[in-house]
Motif scaffolding. Structure first.
Motif, mmCIF file in Angstrom:
data_model
loop_
_atom_site.group_PDB
_atom_site.id
_atom_site.type_symbol
_atom_site.label_atom_id
_atom_site.label_comp_id
_atom_site.label_asym_id
_atom_site.label_seq_id
_atom_site.Cartn_x
_atom_site.Cartn_y
_atom_site.Cartn_z
ATOM 1 N N ALA A 412 0.631 -1.168 -0.082
ATOM 2 C CA ALA A 412 -0.093 -0.109 0.001
ATOM 3 C C ALA A 412 0.878 1.266 0.030
ATOM 4 N N ALA A 413 1.932 1.662 0.720
ATOM 5 C CA ALA A 413 2.699 2.371 0.685
ATOM 6 C C ALA A 413 3.430 2.628 -0.477
ATOM 7 N N GLN A 414 3.932 1.554 -1.362
ATOM 8 C CA GLN A 414 4.669 1.677 -2.596
ATOM 9 C C GLN A 414 3.768 2.127 -3.602
ATOM 10 N N LYS A 415 2.433 1.784 -3.457
ATOM 11 C CA LYS A 415 1.572 2.286 -4.315
ATOM 12 C C LYS A 415 1.060 3.858 -4.191
ATOM 13 N N LEU A 416 1.138 4.298 -3.073
ATOM 14 C CA LEU A 416 0.799 5.527 -2.721
ATOM 15 C C LEU A 416 2.002 6.329 -3.080
ATOM 16 N N LEU A 417 3.240 5.958 -2.645
ATOM 17 C CA LEU A 417 4.288 6.565 -3.029
ATOM 18 C C LEU A 417 4.747 6.945 -4.430
ATOM 19 N N SER A 418 4.520 5.711 -5.464
ATOM 20 C CA SER A 418 4.516 5.596 -6.646
ATOM 21 C C SER A 418 3.687 6.599 -7.443
ATOM 22 N N THR A 419 2.538 6.863 -6.795
ATOM 23 C CA THR A 419 1.576 7.724 -7.241
ATOM 24 C C THR A 419 2.093 9.103 -7.167
ATOM 25 N N VAL A 420 2.629 9.583 -6.094
ATOM 26 C CA VAL A 420 3.182 10.758 -5.660
ATOM 27 C C VAL A 420 4.459 11.012 -6.758
ATOM 28 N N ILE A 461 -5.313 1.429 -8.748
ATOM 29 C CA ILE A 461 -4.469 0.199 -8.006
ATOM 30 C C ILE A 461 -4.935 -0.174 -6.626
ATOM 31 N N GLY A 462 -5.384 1.024 -6.200
ATOM 32 C CA GLY A 462 -5.664 1.020 -4.575
ATOM 33 C C GLY A 462 -7.381 0.945 -4.381
ATOM 34 N N ALA A 463 -7.985 0.349 -5.299
ATOM 35 C CA ALA A 463 -9.488 0.365 -5.291
ATOM 36 C C ALA A 463 -9.947 -0.788 -4.224
ATOM 37 N N ASP A 464 -9.054 -1.454 -3.589
ATOM 38 C CA ASP A 464 -9.193 -2.396 -2.791
ATOM 39 C C ASP A 464 -9.396 -1.738 -1.176
ATOM 40 N N LEU A 465 -8.780 -0.592 -1.239
ATOM 41 C CA LEU A 465 -9.048 0.065 0.376
ATOM 42 C C LEU A 465 -9.899 1.459 0.029
ATOM 43 N N SER A 466 -10.759 1.530 1.175
ATOM 44 C CA SER A 466 -11.727 2.635 1.459
ATOM 45 C C SER A 466 -10.812 3.902 1.434
ATOM 46 N N GLN A 468 -11.219 6.060 3.719
ATOM 47 C CA GLN A 468 -10.896 5.924 5.011
ATOM 48 C C GLN A 468 -9.640 5.303 5.486
ATOM 49 N N ARG A 469 -9.482 4.021 4.838
ATOM 50 C CA ARG A 469 -8.381 3.414 5.078
ATOM 51 C C ARG A 469 -7.063 4.051 4.225
ATOM 52 N N TRP A 470 -7.293 4.666 3.494
ATOM 53 C CA TRP A 470 -5.903 5.246 2.579
ATOM 54 C C TRP A 470 -5.747 6.520 3.314
ATOM 55 N N ARG A 471 -6.545 7.202 3.917
ATOM 56 C CA ARG A 471 -6.158 8.323 4.850
ATOM 57 C C ARG A 471 -5.347 7.839 5.990
ATOM 58 N N GLY A 472 -5.846 6.732 6.615
ATOM 59 C CA GLY A 472 -4.884 6.094 7.493
ATOM 60 C C GLY A 472 -3.535 5.785 7.027
ATOM 61 N N VAL A 473 -3.499 5.277 5.945
ATOM 62 C CA VAL A 473 -2.303 4.965 5.281
ATOM 63 C C VAL A 473 -1.246 6.234 5.274
ATOM 64 N N VAL A 474 -1.818 7.169 4.625
ATOM 65 C CA VAL A 474 -1.114 8.539 4.562
ATOM 66 C C VAL A 474 -0.728 9.076 5.923
#
Length: 604
Positions: A412-420, A461-466, A468-474
């Protein structure tokens, strides 16, 4: 140690204050100061700091001069001392010239045991001249952390208190605070010229406080649910970051049947004074405030302290939550914390006018606060470690009662950082968390269409998380230093450590947050906890009697007797004053003043 009147410290403790034994290091501190030595005392709120200077002031010849930072609280502190027979007064700007002249006359005549003054007044040459005309038993510098320029309650006038050692070299000084890291402790010692003082550091643990930190969704609605769960008659303090938020929150609570009053520096002095008076004197009042409220608050039965915005530092958080449960009864420290809090706090630091060193220190304070919020271990262990103290898991905070699940969040972290990275390198664009999460979830919006973000390789690529969950990851990546926010709009950027995650060289562990908030089990109880039915009935009758007496005197109820003392009376059911006098909190003066009335209530 014997007083000029012939009593010992233990006799003063018993006959004046109604307690039969000292707690912790109190006896050693009292002996140190009474013998003429200096002391630096770090002790949690509710640990009995006041007795550490009040008893030496009664034992030594002369008047104990207490430096207190909030004049609004001096009246109640003096009233509480006068209620037990101590000749206490204050000097501050709320008095008329006639009142000040009377206090000054009493001081010169040696007719005062304790005199409270603000640091600003003590720096006045006229005040110093007055003090020189009498005999000073000791100087007590309360809330001594205010001397720290890195601290959350810095008061410039505290810096001038180091001159007391030069002006009165033979008068002992005691500096006291309920919160200090090792760095602040060192700064207090240096700035107040207390290099030769004995240091007393008690445990900062407040075992009666249950710490809870919850994900912020709808903070005001969450707050109402929390307060109702704690009981509508519970006194509490709610802290908010801005004056506007204070007023909106107080109004929101009032509309839902909760007695809530706003308090911030922008309100008229009369409005603030009335709010504080009602909070101290009435049951079940909730104060909604900025951090301008509460330093040194004496109300012992505050059942909760809530934060609807992230505090700026662990020291500030500890100081503010420490105003709950000073009577030793169970209390709750509740905090709603979200991603926007992190962005807002970082932006405030970046946009501030302070120099680089101060900004770096502020960021370190914030990082420590984030670590406390995001810990998957015991909150109390994390909190005490910040103050240099080790402890075992408490079994009473939210993480102990509802152990959070830990998951491997590397992908999940790699997906988010890759998007940035792709937004920055492929599009030369930078966005906040909301837009990045929309891209990850493949959410079609006017903004994602406008910028053609559905063409990015990370689209959806992150459609599996809501959301709210993504905000928690950030939020957790920010707390771990794997993500950064920049600029006015809190756009996301990489840190030096981000590359380790993207290259697969670092595993990222995240706490898995539930989609719906969980209710924390609580050990909450009242002063009537586990009383037999007859004793519980007597306890309520004693509370009614106390409320009537307090109203008649225009004083807070706790100045008459605390809930803990009334509970002990309800359990012992004393039918004569000799037995009543053995109960904790019943000193000679209160026994003489209230003894017969209390016995009548018990017999009735």
């Amino acid at each position: 140690m014997t007083s000029p009147a012939g009593g010992t410290a233990l006799e003063v403790l018993s006959h004046v204050f109604g307690y039969d034994a000292f707690r912790g290091e109190q006896a050693e501190i009292v002996d140190q100061v009474t013998a003429g030595g200096d002391a630096v005392v770090l002790m949690p709120t509710g640990g009995g700091k006041s007795l550490c200077y009040q008893i030496p002031a009664l034992l030594r010849e002369g008047t104990g001069v207490v430096v207190s930072p909030l004049i609004a609280l001096m009246h109640d502190q003096v009233q509480a001392l006068q209620a037990v027979g101590v000749r206490a007064e204050f000097l501050n700007s709320t008095q008329s010239a006639t009142e000040r002249a009377r206090v000054e006359r009493d001081y010169r005549a040696g007719a005062l045991d304790i005199l409270y003054v603000a640091p600003e007044r003590l720096s006045n040459p006229a005040t110093r001249s007055l003090l020189g005309a009498g005999t000073i038993a000791l100087f007590a510098i309360d809330e001594a952390h205010c001397v720290s320029q890195w601290g959350h309650d810095f008061r410039p006038d505290y810096l001038g208190l180091s001159e007391l050692a030069e002006l009165w070299p033979d008068v002992p000084r005691i500096a006291l605070t309920a919160t200090a890291t090792e760095a602040t402790h060192s700064e207090i010692t240096q700035r107040l010229s207390l290099g030769g003082a004995r240091h007393f550091v008690a445990s900062f643990d407040r075992p009666n406080i249950q710490y809870r930190i919850v994900p912020k969704r709808d903070p005001r609605a969450q707050l109402v649910e929390f307060i109702r769960a704690e009981g509508q008659d519970a006194a509490g303090i709610v802290y908010a970051l801005s004056r506007a938020s204070v007023e909106r929150t107080a109004d929101y609570l009032s509309q839902r049947g909760i007695t809530a009053l706003p308090y911030h520096a922008g309100l008229d002095a009369e409005v603030r004074a009335e709010a504080q008076s009602r909070f101290l004197r009435e049951d079940g009042v909730v104060i909604v405030a900025t951090i301008a409220f509460g330093m040194g608050i004496d109300k012992p039965d505050v059942r909760f302290v809530a934060h609807i915005d992230l505090p700026k530092s662990v020291e500030g958080y500890y100081q503010e939550t420490g105003r709950a449960g000073r009577d030793g009864e169970p209390a709750v420290a509740w905090l709603a914390y979200g991603l926007q809090d992190v962005v807002q706090q970082r932006r405030m630091i970046d946009d501030g006018a302070a120099d680089f060193a101060h900004k770096r220190r502020s960021m370190q304070h914030l990082d420590a606060m984030l670590a406390l919020c995001e810990t998957v271990q015991c909150r109390r262990v994390n909190l005490l470690r910040y103050f240099g103290q080790e402890s075992a898991p408490c079994g009473n905070c939210d993480t102990c009662l509802n152990l959070p699940a830990i998951v491997d969040g590397t992908v999940a972290a790699q997906k988010l950082l890759s998007t940035v990275v792709r937004l920055d390198r492929e599009r030369n664009q930078r966005f906040g968390a909301g837009q990045v999460i929309d891209i990850l979830r493949g959410k079609e919006t006017a903004r994602t269409r406008q910028h053609g973000h559905n063409a990015l390789s990370t689209w959806g690529i992150g459609a599996d998380l809501s959301d709210q969950r993504w905000r928690g990851v950030v939020r957790q990546l920010l707390a771990q230093g794997l993500l950064a926010t920049r600029g006015e709009y809190g756009v996301l950027g990489l840190t030096e450590s981000s590359g380790e995650v993207l290259r697969g060289e670092r595993t990222v562990h995240l706490r898995e947050e539930p989609e719906k908030p969980q209710r924390s089990r609580t050990s909450r109880r009242t002063a009537a906890h586990e009383l037999e039915p007859a004793a519980a009935e007597l306890f309520e009758k004693l509370r009614e009697w106390r409320a009537a007496v307090a109203r008649e005197q225009g004083a807070p109820a706790y100045i008459v007797f605390s809930d803990a003392t009334l509970r002990d009376i309800a359990m012992a059911k004393p039918t004569d004053e000799a037995v009543l006098g053995t109960i904790s909190g019943v000193g000679d003066k209160k026994l003489a003043r209230y003894g017969a009335a209390v016995i009548d209530v018990v017999r009735g």
